[in-house]
Scaffold this active site. Sequence first.
Site, PDB file in Angstrom:
ATOM      1  N   ASP A  35       0.844  -1.201   0.000  1.00 38.43           N
ATOM      2  CA  ASP A  35       0.000   0.000   0.000  1.00 38.43           C
ATOM      3  C   ASP A  35       0.882   1.255   0.000  1.00 38.43           C
ATOM      4  O   ASP A  35       0.372   2.376  -0.079  1.00 38.43           O
ATOM      5  CB  ASP A  35      -1.019  -0.006   1.144  1.00 38.43           C
ATOM      6  N   SER A  36       2.208   1.058   0.031  1.00 35.41           N
ATOM      7  CA  SER A  36       3.124   2.181  -0.195  1.00 35.41           C
ATOM      8  C   SER A  36       2.880   2.788  -1.571  1.00 35.41           C
ATOM      9  O   SER A  36       3.352   3.891  -1.853  1.00 35.41           O
ATOM     10  CB  SER A  36       4.585   1.728  -0.073  1.00 35.41           C
ATOM     11  N   GLU A  62      10.136  -4.446   9.989  1.00 31.77           N
ATOM     12  CA  GLU A  62      10.573  -3.207   9.327  1.00 31.77           C
ATOM     13  C   GLU A  62      11.220  -2.281  10.349  1.00 31.77           C
ATOM     14  O   GLU A  62      10.608  -1.922  11.368  1.00 31.77           O
ATOM     15  CB  GLU A  62       9.375  -2.505   8.667  1.00 31.77           C
ATOM     16  N   ASP A 102      -0.982  -6.368  -0.203  1.00 33.06           N
ATOM     17  CA  ASP A 102      -0.869  -5.678   1.084  1.00 33.06           C
ATOM     18  C   ASP A 102      -2.229  -5.093   1.447  1.00 33.06           C
ATOM     19  O   ASP A 102      -2.785  -4.282   0.696  1.00 33.06           O
ATOM     20  CB  ASP A 102       0.169  -4.561   0.924  1.00 33.06           C
TER      21      ASP A 102
HETATM   22  O1  KIV Z   1       3.362  -0.985   1.598  1.00 30.88           O
HETATM   23  C1  KIV Z   1       4.510  -1.407   1.613  1.00 30.88           C
HETATM   24  O2  KIV Z   1       5.265  -1.345   0.643  1.00 30.88           O
HETATM   25  C2  KIV Z   1       4.967  -1.995   2.844  1.00 30.88           C
HETATM   26  C3  KIV Z   1       6.422  -1.937   3.066  1.00 30.88           C
HETATM   27  C4  KIV Z   1       6.772  -0.635   3.690  1.00 30.88           C
HETATM   28  C5  KIV Z   1       6.869  -3.065   3.867  1.00 30.88           C
HETATM   29  O3  KIV Z   1       4.205  -2.429   3.643  1.00 30.88           O
END
Ligand code: KIV
Length: 285
Positions: free
Chosen positions: A48-49, A186, A87
């Site tokens: 969700d990044s 993380e 995610d």
């Molecule tokens: O959303 C994402 O890319 C993540 C990473 C920060 C681990 O959860």
Amino acid sequence: MTERKKITLPYLFQKAQEGEPISWLTCYDYPTAYLQEQAGVEMILVGDSLGMTMLGYDTTLPVTMDDMIRHAAAVRRGAPTAFVVGDMPYMSYQPSDEIAVKNAGRFMAEAGCDAIKLEGGQAMAPRIRAIVDAGIPAIGHLGLTPQSVSALGGFRLQGKSAVLAKKIVDDAKALEEAGAFAILLEMVPDRLCKIITERAKNTLIFSLGSGPHAHGQLLIYHDMFGLYPKFKPKMAKVFGNAGEVILNGLKQYVSEVKSQTFPAPENWFGMPEQEYEELLKMLGE
Ligand code: KIV
């Protein structure tokens, strides 16, 4: 296309048993997924990044399930054999087990994912249990959990004191007992990551900025290639500056359009002379 066989859960556990670290990267689109597949990346996180790296928000909180499904499906098309993890975005699992299972199921049915990931420790263990009971492989995420960035006081190292580190050890145990097949740590100290990895019995531990003592490593693709303009976290290594290459290419494009050196004859299509003459006649010219 690669000849690689589909990456499965038994493959991942076998790599861990053999002591061979597993490679994992974020990815949000078809062309990048294609390149990651060609490069042999074993796991892909449709994180969700993407709210920050692709959609330009300041946090991951505005990302919706529909955003995630659209991107995850594109990644699956580009990387047919990678182990693709969806995610779960903010509030797609926190409210109840039922909501969590329903949304986890969307990643599997609509996007063709192999597993899901969600953030949180003991409080989220029931969600992991419910999702795993529904037959969906689940990954936990501890340490710096971006959906709680406000409560955590910003994007900073977690588990630095003994008391806070012990809480993360306990959280990892709770997620493992709930059935998580993997846990992402993380931004926790390397020795804390090592302790959790050594204690893990049926769970693979992944490190994002948490040192080398894990079964695998995760990086954010945009940080690796200079593609996120706002900041570069310390934990990210830059493997190439694609952002700079693209920016220079864009500047050259603008300059060539202005100077009329683009397009050149090889960039356009001609018409047979006879057809052209005929056209002029038809137009009365
Ligand atoms: O959303 C994402 O890319 C993540 C990473 C920060 C681990 O959860």
